[in-house]
Write an enzyme that holds these catalytic residues in place. Structure first.
Site, PDB file in Angstrom:
ATOM      1  CB  CYS A 137      -0.943   0.092   1.193  1.00  0.00           C
ATOM      2  SG  CYS A 137      -2.112  -1.262   1.248  1.00  0.00           S
ATOM      3  NE  ARG A 147       4.639   1.629  -0.004  1.00  0.00           N
ATOM      4  CZ  ARG A 147       5.636   1.381   0.826  1.00  0.00           C
ATOM      5  NH1 ARG A 147       6.873   1.579   0.432  1.00  0.00           N
ATOM      6  NH2 ARG A 147       5.420   0.943   2.035  1.00  0.00           N
ATOM      7  CG  ASN A 156       1.440   0.852   4.269  1.00  0.00           C
ATOM      8  OD1 ASN A 156       1.162  -0.326   4.095  1.00  0.00           O
ATOM      9  ND2 ASN A 156       2.683   1.304   4.245  1.00  0.00           N
ATOM     10  CD  GLU A 185       9.473 -11.950  -7.929  1.00  0.00           C
ATOM     11  OE1 GLU A 185       9.154 -10.980  -7.242  1.00  0.00           O
ATOM     12  OE2 GLU A 185      10.633 -12.106  -8.363  1.00  0.00           O
ATOM     13  CG  HIS A 234      18.441 -37.504  -3.947  1.00  0.00           C
ATOM     14  ND1 HIS A 234      18.788 -38.757  -3.512  1.00  0.00           N
ATOM     15  CD2 HIS A 234      19.605 -36.882  -4.252  1.00  0.00           C
ATOM     16  CE1 HIS A 234      20.116 -38.876  -3.513  1.00  0.00           C
ATOM     17  NE2 HIS A 234      20.618 -37.750  -3.964  1.00  0.00           N
ATOM     18  CE  LYS A 278      11.543  -3.096  -5.735  1.00  0.00           C
ATOM     19  NZ  LYS A 278      11.867  -4.467  -6.132  1.00  0.00           N
TER      20      LYS A 278
HETATM   21  C1  F6R Z   1      11.563 -10.769  -5.477  1.00  0.00           C
HETATM   22  C2  F6R Z   1      11.422  -9.720  -4.491  1.00  0.00           C
HETATM   23  C3  F6R Z   1      11.048 -10.109  -3.109  1.00  0.00           C
HETATM   24  C4  F6R Z   1      11.891  -9.305  -2.106  1.00  0.00           C
HETATM   25  C5  F6R Z   1      11.415  -9.574  -0.690  1.00  0.00           C
HETATM   26  C6  F6R Z   1      12.259  -8.854   0.333  1.00  0.00           C
HETATM   27  O1  F6R Z   1      11.896 -10.269  -6.726  1.00  0.00           O
HETATM   28  O2  F6R Z   1      11.586  -8.568  -4.774  1.00  0.00           O
HETATM   29  O3  F6R Z   1      11.182 -11.468  -2.898  1.00  0.00           O
HETATM   30  O4  F6R Z   1      13.228  -9.666  -2.261  1.00  0.00           O
HETATM   31  O5  F6R Z   1      10.089  -9.148  -0.560  1.00  0.00           O
HETATM   32  O6  F6R Z   1      12.242  -7.489   0.144  1.00  0.00           O
HETATM   33  P1  F6R Z   1      13.345  -6.544   0.733  1.00  0.00           P
HETATM   34  O7  F6R Z   1      14.634  -6.900   0.105  1.00  0.00           O
HETATM   35  O8  F6R Z   1      12.893  -5.163   0.391  1.00  0.00           O
HETATM   36  O9  F6R Z   1      13.376  -6.790   2.207  1.00  0.00           O
END
Ligand code: F6R
Length: 614
Positions: free
Chosen positions: A2, A27, A100, A494, A510, A609
């Site tokens: 958010c 976000r 948020n 993703e 395995h 993100k």
């Molecule tokens: C994958 C990705 C997520 C972040 C994860 C941690 O491409 O972006 O898996 O790596 O959410 O985020 P940060 O690094 O911001 O703590």
């Protein structure tokens, strides 16, 4: 998760809020909405879908006002529809709020309010907060002003929040608070903005205040005051100047942020290295942790904690630190680590890795480790972020803003920092000057090697075209390249929605080998190192079962060529540079596959993100 933006000042808030929402869309993009105060009347528009839907709606039915709050949502409580979109209004229609985070005790508060006759229109936890504020504000027989009502409501909620609220009884005011979810105040010339990060603010002012947990801000009549949420105590904060440029947060000539950020690696790795390499002494210079070096050298164990891609960087870090520094390293998902009874004491170092610096589980793992006496170090990309401020010390990755939801340049910058950290500790612990110089020399060539790696794009596109209808993809690597396999698989899942798995190459026998048939592409990470012949045998095993073989190597070889359907070659370098260059090839592959499948690359479904919920 958010994004919040709000504006109060002399300008028309609508274009500022819409632009801000677009910057924060990484976000969450399930719905978007805004509310404006026009004198004493409050108007709002909310739409399921992306910010563009909201913007279209506003061009058909415009609203106006002198200040406003806006939100782009990543749904937690309640499906993504117009009603569950923020801002949420109270029953009187006088109060609007954007939120948020998660109000964990929303259900009990909701039931209490319902008993008092409050009718809820949405399924969200956030509406509970605005209705609670309203109940307190309207039922206090004039004892509380709006600010006190907001503060009183915040005493009752449990959970995480970054909020901005406004009330039509207070036409020239905004009220904001932070507990667990990021919030930045932009202090302009007679104008103020709140936002979940600084990107919506920089066009209007470079002066920002990063709010801390437990802080409450009132902006009224062109002045702001910050106080403790729970008390009347005024908090004095320093203004930070941000040096982010507009170019850094726009995609320029590239069709997607992800592609731009993959190409940014031509310089983002060397930006991370800049000023930190000492070839003569075969070591690195990491000013951020210098004061703590004695503790680090004496540590009996290191935990690395992170989530997602950053966790994969941590797995590479384990190889590096154990190799150079000879200290045991345990790599843990932050969401697991924080709830288990790990052995943490004053001889423990916790390294938290995070691009955003806001990931809720990682932050909680840091707080827990600190309480138990560990020294906490952060490897973060965002200056001013919660993790960078919560840790005792740290090393910034200078990858620049990463906006594409799939992490790319942040990952390679994290690995770069881990290489420097491992070497720094290692050299203090007896790693030879020769080994140090060898690694530093390879790091110095990184820009050229990344540029050459990016030249594989045409062949990568061919691979993607030939395999874009696959339902599954397998990534296999050994040793330090096993985490690269995991990362390659994560990138693919993703953004292209192809199911993918990463495995240690030898583990394939395995179990996963049962999956292999003529429709299964298998990516092998096969540098010419001591495991090369073993990998070659694994490739034979897949070949014998008809799989499509895509090999990523650092040196062509007749056996590889004859066994593989495609060979993607990165420049030959130090064995610890291959995880960086090969992961760039896997980023390109995921990108091209997603393109052929017509996916929304920068905003993949269900993702956001910055994961600020637990
Ligand atoms: C994958 C990705 C997520 C972040 C994860 C941690 O491409 O972006 O898996 O790596 O959410 O985020 P940060 O690094 O911001 O703590």
């Amino acid at each position: 998760m958010c994004g919040i933006v709000s504006y109060i000042g002399k300008k028309d808030p609508v274009p500022i809020l819409i632009k801000g929402l677009r910057r924060l869309e990484y976000r969450g993009y399930d719905s978007a909405g805004l509310a404006l105060l026009d004198g004493k009347s409050l108007n709002s528009v909310k739409k399921a879908g992306k910010v563009s839907e909201l913007s279209d709606e506003l061009s058909v039915s415009p609203i106006k006002g002198n200040c406003g709050i806006a939100h782009t949502r990543w749904a937690t409580h309640g499906v993504p529809n117009d009603i569950n979109a923020h801002p949420h209004l109270d029953k009187s229609g006088k109060i609007a709020l954007v939120h948020n985070g998660i109000i964990e005790n929303y259900d009990s508060i909701k039931k209490t309010l319902e008993k008092r006759g409050v009718v809820f229109s949405s399924d969200t936890d956030s509406e509970v907060l605005v209705q609670l504020i309203s109940e307190i504000y309207h039922n206090d027989e004039g004892q509380l002003d709006f600010k006190d009502a907001v503060k009183a409501a915040l005493q009752e909620v449990v959970g995480a929040y970054g909020i901005v609220a406004m009330c039509s009884d207070e036409p020239d005011s905004l009220f904001a608070a932070r507990m667990g979810s990021p919030l930045v105040l932009g202090v302009g010339d007679n104008e103020f903005l709140f936002a979940s990060d600084a990107s919506p603010i920089i066009e209007y002012t470079r002066n920002v205040i990063y709010l801390d947990d437990g802080e409450f801000v009132e902006v009224k009549n062109s002045a702001y005051s910050i106080s403790n949420i729970h008390t009347e105590e005024i908090v004095s904060k320093t203004i930070t100047k941000i040096d982010l440029t507009i170019e850094e947060i726009e995609k320029g000539e590239f069709p997607h942020f992800m592609l731009k950020e993959i190409h940014d690696q031509k310089h983002s790795i060397s930006d991370t290295l800049r000023g930190r390499l000492n070839l003569e002494d075969g070591t690195s210079m990491l000013g951020g942790i210098n004061d703590y070096l004695p503790n680090i050298l004496e540590a009996s164990r290191i935990y690395i904690t992170a989530c997602g891609t950053s966790w994969h960087a941590g797995l590479i870090g384990k190889h590096l630190i154990e190799e150079y520094a000879r200290v045991p390293v345990h790599v843990e998902y932050a969401s697991e680590f924080r709830y288990r009874n790990a052995i943490i004491d004053a001889n423990t170092i916790l390294i938290a890795i995070s691009q955003s610096g806001e990931t809720a589980d990682t932050l909680a793992a840091i707080k827990k480790s600190k309480e138990l006496g560990a020294l906490t170090l952060g490897i973060c990309n965002v200056v001013g972020s919660s993790i960078s401020r919560e840790t005792d010390a740290g090393i910034f990755t200078h990858a620049g803003p990463e906006i594409g939801v799939a992490s790319t340049k942040a990952f390679t910058a994290q690995v770069t920092v881990l290489i420097m950290l491992a070497l720094k500790i290692g050299r203090k612990k007896g790693v030879s000057l020769h080994r140090g110089k060898e690694l530093i020399s390879s790091l110095k060539e990184i820009d050229t090697n990344v540029s050459k790696t990016l030249e594989t794009i045409k062949l990568v596109r061919q691979v993607a075209k030939a395999t874009c209808n696959a339902d599954n993809y397998l990534y296999l690597g050994r040793g330090v390249n096993f985490p690269v396999a995991l990362e390659g698989a994560l990138k693919l899942k993703e953004i292209s929605y192809i199911h993918a798995e990463g495995y240690p190459a030898a583990e394939m026998k395995h179990g996963p080998i049962a999956l292999i048939d003529k429709d299964m592409p298998v990516v092998f990470l096969a540098p010419q190192d001591e495991t090369f012949l073993k990998i070659l045998s694994n490739i034979e095993e897949v070949k014998a079962r008809g799989g499509i073989i895509i090999t990523v190597t650092d040196e062509e070889n007749d056996s590889l060529n004859s066994l593989s359907d495609y060979v993607l070659v990165t420049p030959k370098s130090h064995r610890y540079i291959f995880p960086i260059t090969s992961s760039i090839i896997l980023q390109l592959l995921a990108y091209e596959l997603a393109q052929f499948r017509g996916c929304e690359i920068d905003q993949p479904r269900n993702l956001a993100k910055s994961v600020t919920v637990e």
